[in-house]
Design a protein around this motif. Structure first.
Motif, PDB file in Angstrom:
ATOM      1  N   ILE A 126       0.840  -1.204   0.000  1.00 50.08           N
ATOM      2  CA  ILE A 126       0.000   0.000   0.000  1.00 50.08           C
ATOM      3  C   ILE A 126       0.875   1.254   0.000  1.00 50.08           C
ATOM      4  O   ILE A 126       0.643   2.200  -0.767  1.00 50.08           O
ATOM      5  N   THR A 157     -11.249   7.441  -4.952  1.00 51.00           N
ATOM      6  CA  THR A 157     -11.991   6.248  -4.523  1.00 51.00           C
ATOM      7  C   THR A 157     -11.817   5.102  -5.520  1.00 51.00           C
ATOM      8  O   THR A 157     -11.791   3.933  -5.131  1.00 51.00           O
ATOM      9  N   TYR A 159      -9.071   4.537  -7.243  1.00 47.77           N
ATOM     10  CA  TYR A 159      -7.740   3.990  -6.967  1.00 47.77           C
ATOM     11  C   TYR A 159      -7.748   3.158  -5.683  1.00 47.77           C
ATOM     12  O   TYR A 159      -7.114   2.097  -5.612  1.00 47.77           O
ATOM     13  N   LEU A 160      -8.472   3.602  -4.681  1.00 48.67           N
ATOM     14  CA  LEU A 160      -8.597   2.826  -3.438  1.00 48.67           C
ATOM     15  C   LEU A 160      -9.319   1.508  -3.684  1.00 48.67           C
ATOM     16  O   LEU A 160      -9.007   0.495  -3.050  1.00 48.67           O
ATOM     17  N   ILE A 163      -6.788  -0.940  -4.981  1.00 53.77           N
ATOM     18  CA  ILE A 163      -5.970  -1.470  -3.888  1.00 53.77           C
ATOM     19  C   ILE A 163      -6.754  -2.494  -3.074  1.00 53.77           C
ATOM     20  O   ILE A 163      -6.227  -3.563  -2.716  1.00 53.77           O
ATOM     21  N   SER A 164      -8.017  -2.203  -2.808  1.00 54.41           N
ATOM     22  CA  SER A 164      -8.840  -3.087  -1.983  1.00 54.41           C
ATOM     23  C   SER A 164      -9.057  -4.437  -2.642  1.00 54.41           C
ATOM     24  O   SER A 164      -8.950  -5.492  -1.993  1.00 54.41           O
TER      25      SER A 164
END
Length: 267
Positions: A126, A157, A159-160, A163-164
């Motif tokens: 991360i 959001t 991009y998050l 990652i999630s």
């Protein structure tokens, strides 16, 4: 004359479970950073710089072929909005699995659990993703390209979400690789297929409707569209947010169950 009273020496306070856990994570993170290219911290810098190298290769290839950006006037910005979320998913989902194998020998120490190696690698990836993102933004600014999205909330959001879903799929890979170590190589073929079919180099919404329908079953395709929607709200795309969140929470749930009942049973 009263005898001198000697107080017992203060004994060191035993470390709590939280302190021990944080120390274990800190040691795993530092070891993880040193276990990259070259066996030192400079090797970790190579991984952070890789998104910039990747961006340069793609932009150079598009410029050489004379391909113009289908979104705005900047080819660099178009490639970055597609490559960065795709690479964030790819690196995290793959490196979490590799970290589990690299640190597997450390689990013979009673303080180190296998889930600790997974958590440590997730934290490192991360941080690496956001450092790479910041570095790409600096490169874009140096070339006169504004990396600030029109709708920052939508782009961030998205991009998050990349990652999630990388974390969720990475935990599933941990459960698989604990039984089939050869999955490390097999998953490379999976990520390459996903990368080239997710719309990094093109806008899937301009594909024929029959093809676009099946492409949207790939959650990474929709996540890339999610990020690009933050830069160009006029794009003719419609994001199925429920489908993406279903992938995120579903993959994380399955991954944790595999870690609990499959990976731990291999100890």
């Amino acid at each position: 004359m009263a005898a001198d009273v000697q107080l017992p020496p203060n004994r060191p306070r035993p470390a709590s479970h939280v302190d021990v856990y944080l120390q274990v994570l800190n040691a795993l993170i530092l070891r993880d950073m040193r276990s990259r290219f070259g066996g030192n911290y400079w090797g970790y810098l190579v991984q952070v710089l890789w998104p910039c190298v990747h961006l340069g290769i793609l932009v150079g290839a598009m410029q050489f072929r004379g391909v113009k950006s289908p979104m705005g006037d900047s080819t660099m910005l178009f490639v970055a909005t597609g490559a960065l979320p795709a690479l964030a998913f790819q690196y995290i989902s793959r490196e979490v699995m590799k970290g589990y194998l690299v640190h597997k020998s450390l689990t013979y120490f009673p303080q180190v659990k296998r889930i600790d190696t997974v958590v440590a690698r997730i934290i490192v990836e991360i941080v690496s993703s956001f450092m790479g993102l910041c570095l790409v933004c600096v490169v874009l600014l140096s070339f006169g390209v504004d990396p600030i999205p029109v709708d920052a909330f939508t782009a961030i959001t998205g991009y998050l979400a990349a990652i999630s879903i990388g974390i969720g799929v990475g935990t599933i890979n941990v459960g698989i690789v604990s039984v089939f170590p050869g999955w490390v190589l097999g998953y490379v073929l999976v990520t390459i297929t996903i990368y080239f079919s997710s719309g990094v180099y093109f806008l899937p919404c301009y594909m024929p409707e029959e093809i676009y329908y099946y492409m949207k079953w790939n959650p990474i395709t929709q996540i890339i569209e999610w990020v690009r929607l933050g830069y160009d709200p006029t794009l003719p795309v419609q994001i199925d947010y429920l489908y993406i969140f279903g992938w995120i929470f579903g993959s994380l749930t399955v991954g944790l169950l595999l870690e609990r009942y499959v990976a731990r049973s291999q100890q």
